[in-house]
Design a protein around this motif. Sequence first.
Motif, mmCIF file in Angstrom:
data_model
loop_
_atom_site.group_PDB
_atom_site.id
_atom_site.type_symbol
_atom_site.label_atom_id
_atom_site.label_comp_id
_atom_site.label_asym_id
_atom_site.label_seq_id
_atom_site.Cartn_x
_atom_site.Cartn_y
_atom_site.Cartn_z
ATOM 1 N N GLU A 191 0.839 -1.192 0.000
ATOM 2 C CA GLU A 191 0.000 0.000 0.000
ATOM 3 C C GLU A 191 0.876 1.244 0.000
ATOM 4 O O GLU A 191 1.892 1.306 0.693
ATOM 5 C CB GLU A 191 -0.895 -0.012 1.238
ATOM 6 C CG GLU A 191 -1.906 1.105 1.291
ATOM 7 C CD GLU A 191 -2.789 0.991 2.522
ATOM 8 O OE1 GLU A 191 -4.017 0.932 2.352
ATOM 9 O OE2 GLU A 191 -2.252 0.955 3.647
ATOM 10 N N ASN B 153 -3.214 5.572 -5.766
ATOM 11 C CA ASN B 153 -3.304 4.596 -6.862
ATOM 12 C C ASN B 153 -2.517 5.102 -8.055
ATOM 13 O O ASN B 153 -2.476 6.311 -8.323
ATOM 14 C CB ASN B 153 -4.759 4.378 -7.289
ATOM 15 C CG ASN B 153 -5.567 3.640 -6.239
ATOM 16 O OD1 ASN B 153 -6.157 4.260 -5.365
ATOM 17 N ND2 ASN B 153 -5.602 2.328 -6.324
ATOM 18 N N ASN C 175 -8.898 7.479 -3.193
ATOM 19 C CA ASN C 175 -9.892 6.759 -4.004
ATOM 20 C C ASN C 175 -10.214 7.456 -5.325
ATOM 21 O O ASN C 175 -11.344 7.378 -5.829
ATOM 22 C CB ASN C 175 -11.177 6.534 -3.209
ATOM 23 C CG ASN C 175 -10.963 5.626 -2.010
ATOM 24 O OD1 ASN C 175 -10.229 4.642 -2.100
ATOM 25 N ND2 ASN C 175 -11.567 5.959 -0.886
ATOM 26 N N HIS D 88 -4.794 7.150 0.528
ATOM 27 C CA HIS D 88 -4.323 6.065 -0.341
ATOM 28 C C HIS D 88 -3.978 6.594 -1.735
ATOM 29 O O HIS D 88 -4.677 7.456 -2.270
ATOM 30 C CB HIS D 88 -5.406 4.995 -0.438
ATOM 31 C CG HIS D 88 -4.999 3.779 -1.208
ATOM 32 N ND1 HIS D 88 -3.905 3.020 -0.874
ATOM 33 C CD2 HIS D 88 -5.538 3.193 -2.306
ATOM 34 C CE1 HIS D 88 -3.802 2.011 -1.717
ATOM 35 N NE2 HIS D 88 -4.773 2.105 -2.603
ATOM 36 N N GLU E 261 -8.239 1.896 -10.696
ATOM 37 C CA GLU E 261 -7.080 1.505 -11.493
ATOM 38 C C GLU E 261 -7.431 1.256 -12.963
ATOM 39 O O GLU E 261 -6.576 1.389 -13.838
ATOM 40 C CB GLU E 261 -6.463 0.231 -10.902
ATOM 41 C CG GLU E 261 -5.861 0.406 -9.515
ATOM 42 C CD GLU E 261 -4.432 0.907 -9.566
ATOM 43 O OE1 GLU E 261 -3.850 0.902 -10.671
ATOM 44 O OE2 GLU E 261 -3.903 1.311 -8.511
ATOM 45 N N GLU F 9 -7.247 -6.089 -7.934
ATOM 46 C CA GLU F 9 -7.510 -4.689 -7.672
ATOM 47 C C GLU F 9 -6.781 -3.749 -8.625
ATOM 48 O O GLU F 9 -6.862 -2.533 -8.457
ATOM 49 C CB GLU F 9 -7.121 -4.346 -6.230
ATOM 50 C CG GLU F 9 -7.830 -5.224 -5.200
ATOM 51 C CD GLU F 9 -7.498 -4.857 -3.769
ATOM 52 O OE1 GLU F 9 -7.976 -3.807 -3.306
ATOM 53 O OE2 GLU F 9 -6.758 -5.618 -3.114
ATOM 54 N N ASP F 10 -6.025 -4.286 -9.610
ATOM 55 C CA ASP F 10 -5.339 -3.388 -10.541
ATOM 56 C C ASP F 10 -5.195 -4.037 -11.908
ATOM 57 O O ASP F 10 -5.608 -5.174 -12.133
ATOM 58 C CB ASP F 10 -3.988 -2.928 -9.978
ATOM 59 C CG ASP F 10 -3.011 -4.080 -9.771
ATOM 60 O OD1 ASP F 10 -3.217 -5.172 -10.350
ATOM 61 O OD2 ASP F 10 -2.024 -3.892 -9.042
ATOM 62 N N ASP G 147 -10.748 -0.421 -5.484
ATOM 63 C CA ASP G 147 -9.504 -0.033 -6.157
ATOM 64 C C ASP G 147 -9.521 -0.408 -7.630
ATOM 65 O O ASP G 147 -8.944 0.294 -8.458
ATOM 66 C CB ASP G 147 -8.307 -0.684 -5.456
ATOM 67 C CG ASP G 147 -7.908 0.081 -4.211
ATOM 68 O OD1 ASP G 147 -7.259 1.127 -4.343
ATOM 69 O OD2 ASP G 147 -8.276 -0.352 -3.103
#
Length: 479
Positions: A80, A170, A138, A168, A260, A232-233, A256
């Motif tokens: 993370e 991304n 997010n 967070h 992404e 998640e990506d 996520d």
Amino acid sequence: MNLNPTDAGTRRTKIIVTLGPATESEDMLENIIRAGADIIRLNMAHAKHDWTRAIIRRIRAVSQRINREVAIMMDIKGPEIRTGDVNAPIELKSGEIFDFTIQPRPIQEGSEGIRSVDINYKDLVNDVKVGDTVLVDNGLIRLEVLEKNNAQIRCRVLIPGELKSRRHINLPGVRVNLPSFTEKDRGDATVGIEEGVDFIALSFVREASDIETLREFIEDQGSTAHIIAKIEDQSAIANLEGIIAATDALMVARGDLGIECPFEDLPIIQRNAVRACIAKGKPVIIATHMLESMITQPMPTRAEISDVANAVFEQADCVMLSGETTIGKYPVDCIQILDKIARRIEQTIVPDPAIDVELRQERMKVIRSAVTMAGDFPGARLLTFTRQGFMARGVAALRPRAPVVAFTPHIGTLRQLRILRSVEGILMPFESNPDDTIDRAIAHLKLTRQVAAGDKLIIVTDILSHDRLVDSVQLRTVR
């Protein structure tokens, strides 16, 4: 119109509930388990070990007291990237130049009058390149990388917003070289294994080797916990087949993932992931924002109802609640609404010939014959007998029309059956003679009024033949 009548008492789609302040008390645990929760999820992003041990024991105690064993999933945080602390929220403006700093320095404004915040991953400067997009909180804040050096990444704000502490980050399309299984994850997983959790969910899985690393750790600890890979990506989407082959179950983590990947691709990714899991015989979970509005409102939006229904139509094994049951005002109502939607949609589902399950093992072909036979008898039930869950997983993978009852002598297997669509697990010791085990199971179903005289039972199990066990399919009529 009811296209495919099913047992009104059986919900096929399983419900996963995330525990938090709204649901961690003993009374609320009992309420959510009675309402229909099948798996309790512990989010380890911020959980302390003392709390984790106490809550696992509380879940086990409540389950035993009300005679409904639920499974426990430990969701470890994984790699993370986050921003550091800020003295006060920073209001970023469109077009502003802003720095992400590798080495902590006085926050807010550098010598050039450019505001900044530090980040917790010093090698990010090696992973990003000029022109990459950085999403914060997010995806609410969007920046573009303009230049970088060993100390900072300089960006331009494209979509402004308020930047608070520890948000967070991304990086769509960027391969980040953080380890998949961190030191924090090792500590958390050790606690979970010591307390006997049934599933460990690994966040931000990028390739099959990430799962193999965790599996080696679990096996070294002597645990039988199953692995749930969270996609998640974009790397996970590119390596989806290998991930599904390596994992025990898959979670489509749409939070996520929706940041992404292009948002218009998300429904396609979900549909493809569900179909790929069914083809490989692996359970699949649809997660995030299922009933998000019910964190504060007593009823879901019509769009949320359709979203849940779509997951059920796709025949996912599980749907999952997150904020709705950790901090929401109506956690029990959320479970009841998922239950009601699932039961209604399941009444209309017919077998989908477009879903082609791979039958690489001979035993799976025997299981398919049992599923086909059960479909020829309206109101029939499929009975399986399993020590480690293979037979039940095989039946569930074929998405049978008939509900499935899986008998097992092991409580750990019983809990892990909770993830399987259409499968109801029952704990029962096995006799040395398989026929005696079958007779005992049928007697239990009659005693509990789950079957009645004249009902058809399709039994897929192994039988004793010349001192060896042979896979078999039997048709029996309840007498």
